[in-house]
Design a protein around this motif. Structure first.
Motif, PDB file in Angstrom:
ATOM      1  N   ARG A 155       0.839  -1.196   0.000  1.00 23.12           N
ATOM      2  CA  ARG A 155       0.000   0.000   0.000  1.00 23.12           C
ATOM      3  C   ARG A 155       0.876   1.248   0.000  1.00 23.12           C
ATOM      4  N   ILE A 156       0.362   2.302  -0.612  1.00 27.75           N
ATOM      5  CA  ILE A 156       1.024   3.604  -0.542  1.00 27.75           C
ATOM      6  C   ILE A 156       0.280   4.405   0.515  1.00 27.75           C
ATOM      7  N   LYS A 157       0.858   4.457   1.723  1.00 22.89           N
ATOM      8  CA  LYS A 157       0.157   5.041   2.858  1.00 22.89           C
ATOM      9  C   LYS A 157      -0.147   6.522   2.651  1.00 22.89           C
ATOM     10  N   ALA A 158       0.745   7.231   1.957  1.00 24.57           N
ATOM     11  CA  ALA A 158       0.540   8.665   1.760  1.00 24.57           C
ATOM     12  C   ALA A 158      -0.670   8.962   0.877  1.00 24.57           C
ATOM     13  N   LEU A 159      -1.181   7.938   0.171  1.00 26.43           N
ATOM     14  CA  LEU A 159      -2.330   8.137  -0.714  1.00 26.43           C
ATOM     15  C   LEU A 159      -3.576   7.413  -0.196  1.00 26.43           C
ATOM     16  N   SER A 160      -3.553   6.986   1.058  1.00 26.94           N
ATOM     17  CA  SER A 160      -4.657   6.181   1.583  1.00 26.94           C
ATOM     18  C   SER A 160      -5.977   6.945   1.651  1.00 26.94           C
ATOM     19  N   GLN A 161      -5.910   8.284   1.793  1.00 19.43           N
ATOM     20  CA  GLN A 161      -7.129   9.088   1.892  1.00 19.43           C
ATOM     21  C   GLN A 161      -7.518   9.739   0.572  1.00 19.43           C
ATOM     22  N   ARG A 162      -6.783   9.448  -0.466  1.00 19.23           N
ATOM     23  CA  ARG A 162      -7.068  10.055  -1.758  1.00 19.23           C
ATOM     24  C   ARG A 162      -8.188   9.304  -2.481  1.00 19.23           C
ATOM     25  N   ASN A 163      -8.999  10.063  -3.221  1.00 18.92           N
ATOM     26  CA  ASN A 163     -10.038   9.490  -4.073  1.00 18.92           C
ATOM     27  C   ASN A 163      -9.519   9.569  -5.509  1.00 18.92           C
ATOM     28  N   ILE A 164      -9.124   8.428  -6.061  1.00 20.87           N
ATOM     29  CA  ILE A 164      -8.376   8.409  -7.318  1.00 20.87           C
ATOM     30  C   ILE A 164      -9.315   8.360  -8.524  1.00 20.87           C
ATOM     31  N   LYS A 165      -9.083   9.262  -9.473  1.00 23.22           N
ATOM     32  CA  LYS A 165      -9.892   9.295 -10.690  1.00 23.22           C
ATOM     33  C   LYS A 165      -9.173   8.665 -11.876  1.00 23.22           C
ATOM     34  N   ASP A 166      -7.852   8.810 -11.953  1.00 20.67           N
ATOM     35  CA  ASP A 166      -7.111   8.250 -13.086  1.00 20.67           C
ATOM     36  C   ASP A 166      -5.650   8.069 -12.705  1.00 20.67           C
ATOM     37  N   ILE A 167      -4.996   7.119 -13.378  1.00 20.24           N
ATOM     38  CA  ILE A 167      -3.569   6.851 -13.211  1.00 20.24           C
ATOM     39  C   ILE A 167      -2.975   6.634 -14.592  1.00 20.24           C
ATOM     40  N   ILE A 168      -1.917   7.369 -14.921  1.00 21.60           N
ATOM     41  CA  ILE A 168      -1.236   7.217 -16.205  1.00 21.60           C
ATOM     42  C   ILE A 168       0.270   7.161 -15.964  1.00 21.60           C
ATOM     43  N   TYR A 169       0.932   6.191 -16.585  1.00 20.16           N
ATOM     44  CA  TYR A 169       2.386   6.098 -16.491  1.00 20.16           C
ATOM     45  C   TYR A 169       3.023   6.685 -17.738  1.00 20.16           C
TER      46      TYR A 169
END
Length: 334
Positions: A160-174
């Motif tokens: 898990r990425i703890k720093a992003l645990s409270q984020r509501n993710i809409k998109d991920i692009i590499y």
């Protein structure tokens, strides 16, 4: 007639008029001399194909609709049976096994290339999850976009990425060594190092007034852009493209001045693709191409593909096909 004996000048003239990647691939298959000539020409990027979902428990065929050819292709892939398919990225599909068949893997449906993921984390994901893949690292959101996990394939485990645990993710692009993660609530873009999975920078949304923001990919120039929906002077929707500047001291978004010269492929479900219309003869500028399902309350729905021009506010029907549920665009990697 011996097609292999055509003069190079004629072959170059033919290639100069081929605007679609599939046409270039067919050109290369004619003979050895045509294939040799084609090596000196850069192939244009593929236009997206529309993935058409079917019953996961019965079908071993994946169906794709090619808008440029107005044709449905069937690709047999027995390994996807009893599985859900959660979007596409980098030419791959993310396969999620049904509860009685727990498995996770990525597959390129056009080449058959696969990347296996630890199946113990099936409960992390749903068909609504967003994700991307660097070739060695998979980064994806939990169910309903809450929180982020990653898997380094060589270690074969989830973290898990703890720093992003409270984020509501809409998109991920590499792209270019970083995962760009769009927060649905704040419209911030978080850059995640592709190797260490550390947050390198958080980029604030554009300063000007907007309605909606989405990450977009430009296959023509390999850039990550921001598609911003803004109100025009009459209160209608208009669109602005912004380029990402990830330099720590100058991070932010800059408007693209010629952003009227583009066509957008959007399924309101997965990644958005932006193409420069000057490089694609079949695309019109200031146009959004999107699928729309008919509401027939039947098992198989009719999917209509429309092209909406937001300059003159007109909509044209470009094609239709059938599918079980919401289709989405995939950029073929042949």
């Amino acid at each position: 007639m011996d097609w292999s004996g055509l003069f190079p000048e004629l072959l170059n003239a033919i290639l100069g008029n081929l605007k679609e990647r599939t046409d270039h691939l067919r050109f290369r298959c004619v003979c050895r001399s045509w294939r040799y000539t084609a090596k000196s020409h850069r192939m244009p990027p593929s236009l997206p194909w529309l993935y058409l979902p079917q019953d996961p428990t019965n079908s071993i065929d994946l169906r794709f609709y090619s808008l440029s050819e107005d044709r449905v292709y069937k690709i047999p892939l027995p390994q996807v049976r009893n599985s859900y398919i959660s979007g596409s990225a980098s030419g791959f599909l993310f396969i999620i096994g049904l509860p009685e068949n727990p498995k996770l893997f990525l597959i390129n449906p056009f080449t058959g290339r696969r990347a296996h993921l630890p199946y113990a984390a099936v409960h992390y994901f749903s068909c609504e999850s967003v994700w991307d893949y660097s070739g060695s690292v998979f980064v994806g959101s939990y169910r309903y976009g809450r929180g982020v996990v990653y898997c380094q394939l060589r270690k074969n485990r989830w973290s898990r990425i703890k720093a992003l645990s409270q984020r509501n993710i809409k998109d991920i692009i590499y792209k270019r060594g970083s995962f760009c993660i769009l927060d649905h609530k704040t419209s911030e873009v978080i850059l995640l190092d592709g190797e260490t999975q550390d947050i390198t920078i958080i980029i604030q949304p554009p300063y000007f007034h907007y309605w909606y923001i989405d990450l977009a990919m430009s296959p023509d120039n390999d850039d990550i852009q921001l598609l911003v929906e803004v109100p025009d002077q009459k209160g209608n929707e208009d669109y602005v493209l912004c380029n990402l500047n990830s330099h720590p001291k100058k991070s932010g978004w800059s408007k693209i001045n010629n952003s009227g010269n583009f066509a957008i492929f959007d399924d309101q479900w997965r990644h958005i693709f932006v193409f420069e219309t000057s490089r694609h003869s079949r695309l019109r500028k200031k146009t959004i191409i999107y699928p729309s399902l008919s509401d027939q309350h039947t098992k198989i729905n009719t999917c209509h593909i429309y092209a909406y021009n937001f300059e003159n506010l007109s909509s044209d029907l470009k094609g239709q096909c059938s599918c079980l549920s919401h289709p989405f665009w995939i950029l073929p990697r042949f």
